[in-house]
Design a protein around this motif. Sequence first.
Motif, PDB file in Angstrom:
ATOM      1  N   GLY A 222      -7.439 -14.188   8.936  1.00 15.23           N
ATOM      2  CA  GLY A 222      -6.781 -13.125   8.167  1.00 15.23           C
ATOM      3  C   GLY A 222      -5.541 -12.579   8.859  1.00 15.23           C
ATOM      4  N   PRO A 223      -4.800 -11.738   8.151  1.00 15.40           N
ATOM      5  CA  PRO A 223      -3.529 -11.237   8.688  1.00 15.40           C
ATOM      6  C   PRO A 223      -3.718 -10.274   9.856  1.00 15.40           C
ATOM      7  CG  PRO A 223      -4.063 -10.117   6.629  1.00 15.40           C
ATOM      8  CD  PRO A 223      -5.079 -11.196   6.798  1.00 15.40           C
ATOM      9  N   ASN A 224      -2.675 -10.181  10.663  1.00 14.57           N
ATOM     10  CA  ASN A 224      -2.648  -9.247  11.785  1.00 14.57           C
ATOM     11  C   ASN A 224      -1.230  -8.698  11.895  1.00 14.57           C
ATOM     12  OD1 ASN A 224      -3.571  -7.840  14.059  1.00 14.57           O
ATOM     13  ND2 ASN A 224      -3.009  -9.483  15.461  1.00 14.57           N
ATOM     14  N   GLY A 225      -1.103  -7.374  11.894  1.00 12.87           N
ATOM     15  CA  GLY A 225       0.225  -6.772  12.011  1.00 12.87           C
ATOM     16  C   GLY A 225       1.006  -6.757  10.714  1.00 12.87           C
ATOM     17  N   GLY A 226       0.299  -6.736   9.584  1.00 15.78           N
ATOM     18  CA  GLY A 226       0.973  -6.731   8.285  1.00 15.78           C
ATOM     19  C   GLY A 226       0.948  -5.362   7.623  1.00 15.78           C
ATOM     20  N   PHE A 227       1.733  -5.236   6.556  1.00 12.09           N
ATOM     21  CA  PHE A 227       1.820  -4.008   5.770  1.00 12.09           C
ATOM     22  C   PHE A 227       1.535  -4.410   4.328  1.00 12.09           C
ATOM     23  CE2 PHE A 227       4.986  -0.372   4.469  1.00 12.09           C
ATOM     24  CZ  PHE A 227       3.929   0.484   4.235  1.00 12.09           C
ATOM     25  N   TYR A 228       0.527  -3.793   3.700  1.00 10.82           N
ATOM     26  CA  TYR A 228       0.043  -4.272   2.402  1.00 10.82           C
ATOM     27  C   TYR A 228      -0.064  -3.173   1.362  1.00 10.82           C
ATOM     28  CZ  TYR A 228      -0.976  -8.573   4.743  1.00 10.82           C
ATOM     29  OH  TYR A 228      -0.822  -9.735   5.438  1.00 10.82           O
ATOM     30  N   ARG A 229       0.189  -3.583   0.121  1.00 11.49           N
ATOM     31  CA  ARG A 229      -0.111  -2.729  -1.032  1.00 11.49           C
ATOM     32  C   ARG A 229      -0.823  -3.599  -2.057  1.00 11.49           C
ATOM     33  NH1 ARG A 229       4.812  -1.659  -3.268  1.00 11.49           N
ATOM     34  NH2 ARG A 229       5.250  -0.033  -1.742  1.00 11.49           N
ATOM     35  N   ASP A 230      -1.999  -3.192  -2.466  1.00  6.82           N
ATOM     36  CA  ASP A 230      -2.793  -3.956  -3.447  1.00  6.82           C
ATOM     37  C   ASP A 230      -2.959  -5.420  -3.036  1.00  6.82           C
ATOM     38  OD1 ASP A 230      -3.174  -1.718  -5.043  1.00  6.82           O
ATOM     39  OD2 ASP A 230      -1.310  -2.055  -6.139  1.00  6.82           O
ATOM     40  N   GLY A 231      -3.200  -5.636  -1.761  1.00  3.77           N
ATOM     41  CA  GLY A 231      -3.463  -6.983  -1.277  1.00  3.77           C
ATOM     42  C   GLY A 231      -2.241  -7.856  -1.072  1.00  3.77           C
ATOM     43  N   LYS A 232      -1.066  -7.300  -1.387  1.00  2.00           N
ATOM     44  CA  LYS A 232       0.169  -8.096  -1.218  1.00  2.00           C
ATOM     45  C   LYS A 232       0.990  -7.515  -0.080  1.00  2.00           C
ATOM     46  CE  LYS A 232       0.510  -9.286  -6.127  1.00  2.00           C
ATOM     47  NZ  LYS A 232      -0.625  -8.464  -6.626  1.00  2.00           N
ATOM     48  N   ARG A 233       1.586  -8.404   0.687  1.00  2.00           N
ATOM     49  CA  ARG A 233       2.418  -7.970   1.814  1.00  2.00           C
ATOM     50  C   ARG A 233       3.668  -7.284   1.281  1.00  2.00           C
ATOM     51  NH1 ARG A 233       3.135  -9.418   7.553  1.00  2.00           N
ATOM     52  NH2 ARG A 233       1.325 -10.780   7.549  1.00  2.00           N
ATOM     53  N   VAL A 234       4.036  -6.156   1.874  1.00  2.00           N
ATOM     54  CA  VAL A 234       5.269  -5.464   1.483  1.00  2.00           C
ATOM     55  C   VAL A 234       6.186  -5.343   2.705  1.00  2.00           C
ATOM     56  CG1 VAL A 234       4.340  -4.182  -0.485  1.00  2.00           C
ATOM     57  CG2 VAL A 234       4.124  -3.212   1.808  1.00  2.00           C
ATOM     58  N   ASP A 235       7.449  -5.086   2.449  1.00  2.00           N
ATOM     59  CA  ASP A 235       8.439  -5.017   3.532  1.00  2.00           C
ATOM     60  C   ASP A 235       8.225  -3.763   4.387  1.00  2.00           C
ATOM     61  OD1 ASP A 235       9.638  -7.347   2.730  1.00  2.00           O
ATOM     62  OD2 ASP A 235      11.155  -6.345   1.486  1.00  2.00           O
ATOM     63  N   TRP A 236       8.496  -3.940   5.662  1.00  2.00           N
ATOM     64  CA  TRP A 236       8.422  -2.799   6.584  1.00  2.00           C
ATOM     65  C   TRP A 236       9.592  -1.874   6.322  1.00  2.00           C
ATOM     66  CZ3 TRP A 236       4.147  -1.909   9.137  1.00  2.00           C
ATOM     67  CH2 TRP A 236       3.297  -2.963   9.473  1.00  2.00           C
TER      68      TRP A 236
END
Length: 236
Positions: A222-236
């Motif tokens: 699974g992901p590590n160090g990500g930013f998510y909304r509703d299971g989808k990666r979003v921009d920092w």
Amino acid sequence: MLSHAQKVALVTGGNRGIGYELVRQLALNGFKVILSSRDSKKGQEATQKLKESNLDVTFVEMDVNDQESIRQAAITVDERFGKLDVLINNAGVIFDENGKLLNMDPSILERTMATNFFGAYHVIRSFIPLMEKQGYGRIINVSSEYGSMSEMSCTGVGAYKLSKLALNGLTQLVAAESKGDIKINAVDPGWVSTDMGGPSAPRTPKQAAESILWLATIGPEGPNGGFYRDGKRVDW
């Protein structure tokens, strides 16, 4: 008694809103959940309410603005459970300040950073040894779209934005430093109808909790160090 297979999760600010719903859903999914809040009375009342639904929830008092309180809570969790599998940094504040950052009382920025950034930092620092001991852990920081860099070019809620920007940076740094199967990610739950979000917000705490909880059970791939909304990666 705690069976070795049963996972232990801790939620800060768990007595109301998104935090309360996170505790409830984790317990419904078979976790032994520690509800933490700085208000002992409200925390115990919330815990009792969940226990009445036969959910495996216990209360630990912890004020994320007080390092000694955090240290004591970590000792308590270690003594009672001997491990921590999931940590959700949910406790947060927003002070109604729409003026310019440089015109507001500096104490507003300081108080906001104390809870939203330093609170999460000290909690992670105190509890990650319990994860390192077993080489496993999932940390979720409840952030906000206001913490993304693109938001910094607009005025308004400056203290809150800066606190979440710093929390997002902390997420990435800790992810880069973590060893073993310990993963940390940030989540934007959206605009949620809580005491903080207000009654006109479009999302329920239940929807927000569901959008966060998948990160509690991700596998080693699974992901590590990500930013998510509703299971989808979003921009920092």
